[in-house]
Write a protein that holds these residues in place. Structure first.
Motif, PDB file in Angstrom:
ATOM      1  N   MET A   1       0.827  -1.209   0.000  1.00 24.82           N
ATOM      2  CA  MET A   1       0.000   0.000   0.000  1.00 24.82           C
ATOM      3  C   MET A   1       0.859   1.256   0.000  1.00 24.82           C
ATOM      4  SD  MET A   1      -2.838   1.322  -0.382  1.00 24.82           S
ATOM      5  CE  MET A   1      -3.697  -0.245  -0.417  1.00 24.82           C
ATOM      6  N   ASP A   2       1.977   1.254   0.721  1.00 21.54           N
ATOM      7  CA  ASP A   2       2.882   2.406   0.687  1.00 21.54           C
ATOM      8  C   ASP A   2       3.396   2.636  -0.723  1.00 21.54           C
ATOM      9  OD1 ASP A   2       2.581   2.895   3.338  1.00 21.54           O
ATOM     10  OD2 ASP A   2       4.526   2.106   3.962  1.00 21.54           O
ATOM     11  N   ARG A   3       3.733   1.561  -1.406  1.00 22.34           N
ATOM     12  CA  ARG A   3       4.238   1.679  -2.772  1.00 22.34           C
ATOM     13  C   ARG A   3       3.157   2.227  -3.695  1.00 22.34           C
ATOM     14  NH1 ARG A   3       6.344  -4.560  -2.938  1.00 22.34           N
ATOM     15  NH2 ARG A   3       7.513  -4.529  -0.984  1.00 22.34           N
ATOM     16  N   VAL A   4       1.945   1.705  -3.555  1.00 19.52           N
ATOM     17  CA  VAL A   4       0.839   2.147  -4.402  1.00 19.52           C
ATOM     18  C   VAL A   4       0.553   3.620  -4.188  1.00 19.52           C
ATOM     19  CG1 VAL A   4      -1.643   1.906  -4.796  1.00 19.52           C
ATOM     20  CG2 VAL A   4      -0.214  -0.137  -4.599  1.00 19.52           C
ATOM     21  N   VAL A   5       0.484   4.048  -2.922  1.00 18.26           N
ATOM     22  CA  VAL A   5       0.208   5.458  -2.636  1.00 18.26           C
ATOM     23  C   VAL A   5       1.294   6.345  -3.222  1.00 18.26           C
ATOM     24  CG1 VAL A   5       0.025   7.181  -0.796  1.00 18.26           C
ATOM     25  CG2 VAL A   5      -1.155   4.991  -0.571  1.00 18.26           C
ATOM     26  N   GLY A   6       2.560   5.959  -3.037  1.00 13.85           N
ATOM     27  CA  GLY A   6       3.654   6.758  -3.580  1.00 13.85           C
ATOM     28  C   GLY A   6       3.578   6.885  -5.094  1.00 13.85           C
ATOM     29  N   LEU A   7       3.297   5.800  -5.782  1.00 18.73           N
ATOM     30  CA  LEU A   7       3.194   5.841  -7.234  1.00 18.73           C
ATOM     31  C   LEU A   7       1.998   6.670  -7.679  1.00 18.73           C
ATOM     32  CD1 LEU A   7       4.108   2.125  -7.984  1.00 18.73           C
ATOM     33  CD2 LEU A   7       5.443   4.121  -8.668  1.00 18.73           C
ATOM     34  N   GLU A   8       0.906   6.568  -6.945  1.00 17.87           N
ATOM     35  CA  GLU A   8      -0.267   7.369  -7.292  1.00 17.87           C
ATOM     36  C   GLU A   8       0.009   8.860  -7.174  1.00 17.87           C
ATOM     37  OE1 GLU A   8      -3.185   5.754  -4.659  1.00 17.87           O
ATOM     38  OE2 GLU A   8      -4.003   4.413  -6.197  1.00 17.87           O
ATOM     39  N   LEU A   9       0.876   9.228  -6.249  1.00 18.97           N
ATOM     40  CA  LEU A   9       1.196  10.641  -6.040  1.00 18.97           C
ATOM     41  C   LEU A   9       2.250  11.156  -7.007  1.00 18.97           C
ATOM     42  CD1 LEU A   9       1.232  10.760  -2.135  1.00 18.97           C
ATOM     43  CD2 LEU A   9      -0.523  11.663  -3.672  1.00 18.97           C
ATOM     44  N   GLY A  10       2.847  10.268  -7.788  1.00 18.55           N
ATOM     45  CA  GLY A  10       3.820  10.708  -8.783  1.00 18.55           C
ATOM     46  C   GLY A  10       5.238  10.271  -8.559  1.00 18.55           C
ATOM     47  N   ALA A  11       5.475   9.401  -7.569  1.00 22.91           N
ATOM     48  CA  ALA A  11       6.834   8.876  -7.380  1.00 22.91           C
ATOM     49  C   ALA A  11       7.195   7.963  -8.550  1.00 22.91           C
ATOM     50  CB  ALA A  11       6.924   8.106  -6.066  1.00 22.91           C
ATOM     51  N   ASP A  12       8.481   7.884  -8.850  1.00 23.82           N
ATOM     52  CA  ASP A  12       8.944   7.065  -9.970  1.00 23.82           C
ATOM     53  C   ASP A  12       9.377   5.675  -9.535  1.00 23.82           C
ATOM     54  OD1 ASP A  12       9.252   8.989 -12.513  1.00 23.82           O
ATOM     55  OD2 ASP A  12       9.754  10.114 -10.707  1.00 23.82           O
ATOM     56  N   ASP A  13       9.748   5.522  -8.273  1.00 21.37           N
ATOM     57  CA  ASP A  13      10.198   4.213  -7.792  1.00 21.37           C
ATOM     58  C   ASP A  13      10.158   4.224  -6.266  1.00 21.37           C
ATOM     59  OD1 ASP A  13      11.117   1.629  -7.823  1.00 21.37           O
ATOM     60  OD2 ASP A  13      12.972   2.051  -8.907  1.00 21.37           O
ATOM     61  N   TYR A  14      10.384   3.089  -5.670  1.00 22.00           N
ATOM     62  CA  TYR A  14      10.411   2.965  -4.227  1.00 22.00           C
ATOM     63  C   TYR A  14      11.498   1.976  -3.836  1.00 22.00           C
ATOM     64  CZ  TYR A  14       8.367  -1.560  -4.992  1.00 22.00           C
ATOM     65  OH  TYR A  14       8.175  -2.838  -5.427  1.00 22.00           O
ATOM     66  N   VAL A  15      12.019   2.138  -2.635  1.00 21.67           N
ATOM     67  CA  VAL A  15      12.996   1.196  -2.076  1.00 21.67           C
ATOM     68  C   VAL A  15      12.595   0.951  -0.622  1.00 21.67           C
ATOM     69  CG1 VAL A  15      15.409   0.796  -1.438  1.00 21.67           C
ATOM     70  CG2 VAL A  15      14.867   1.996  -3.569  1.00 21.67           C
TER      71      VAL A  15
END
Length: 232
Positions: A85-99
């Motif tokens: 869910m953290d990854r999904v929220v970040g991507l929805e807000l415009g992040a390009d990647d997550y670690v």
């Protein structure tokens, strides 16, 4: 030398990461508070930003939202829990990647390098040898300048959004599966999931409104469905 901004309140993280990034030809600067990070982004020129999710003043998601109001700089999110869910929220807000934390410094460097390579590319590999200016009804895509116009008005896209649109525009009408899109745009250096494609498509559609040019074919994928026209 690429210039990266790290916004993380862990003061013990910045020093070793700065040294590690330097080994790979990158300058890493840091801020421990979102307000400080925003001030640095507005005052200087950075090639990418790394945001922790757990921050004082505002969390990383709110910070990502604030940055996206002003800039399309590539953003990598650091998530302590590594939850989907953290990854999904970040991507929805415009992040390009997550670690997800904890992470190996080499992995973070690799993710940033991958994003920077995509940013430096004039167009995604799938359209590298194609015409650099594509014009459709109500939509213009300049691959050299990485510029998109909707009815003559510029549309601000993130690097991933632009590359997705350019990929679909390379072969209008062709259906690209989610796996096709992941493999062509993101490569194999990051842990990916098909939900990420849906999120980026949703963001792109919203930015292109009122144009309705990206069609979903159930259980198949996505296609650009808009008529071609000649450049003015």
């Amino acid at each position: 030398m690429p210039r990266i901004l790290l916004i993380d309140d862990d003061e013990h993280l910045a020093a070793p990461l700065t040294t590690y990034f330097a080994r790979f030809g990158c300058t890493l600067e840091s801020a421990v508070r979102p307000s400080e990070g925003l001030a640095k982004l507005r005052a200087g020129t950075y090639d990418a930003a790394i945001l922790d999710v757990m921050l004082p003043e505002m969390d990383g998601f709110a910070l990502c939202r604030e940055i996206r109001k002003e800039s399309d700089i590539p953003i990598v999110m650091l998530t302590a829990r590594g939850e989907v869910m953290d990854r999904v929220v970040g991507l929805e807000l415009g992040a390009d990647d997550y670690v997800p934390k904890p992470f190996e410094p080499r992995e973070l460097v690799a993710r940033v390098q991958t994003i920077l390579r995509r940013q430096r590319s004039a167009a995604p590999q799938a359209v590298a040898n194609a015409t650099q200016h594509r014009v459709f009804d109500g939509l213009s895509i300049d691959l050299d300048r990485r510029q998109v116009l909707r009815h003559g008005e510029r549309v601000e896209l993130t690097g991933t959004e632009f590359e997705l649109l350019a990929l679909l525009a390379a072969e209008p009408g062709k259906v690209f599966s989610r796996d096709d899109i992941l493999n062509r745009l993101r490569g194999h250096e990051a842990e990916l999931y098909t939900r990420a494609v849906d999120i980026v498509v949703s963001r792109l559609r919203k930015k292109l409104e009122p144009l309705d040019c990206i069609k979903t074919l159930r259980n198949a994928g996505y296609a650009l469905a808009v008529a071609r026209s000649e450049p003015a």
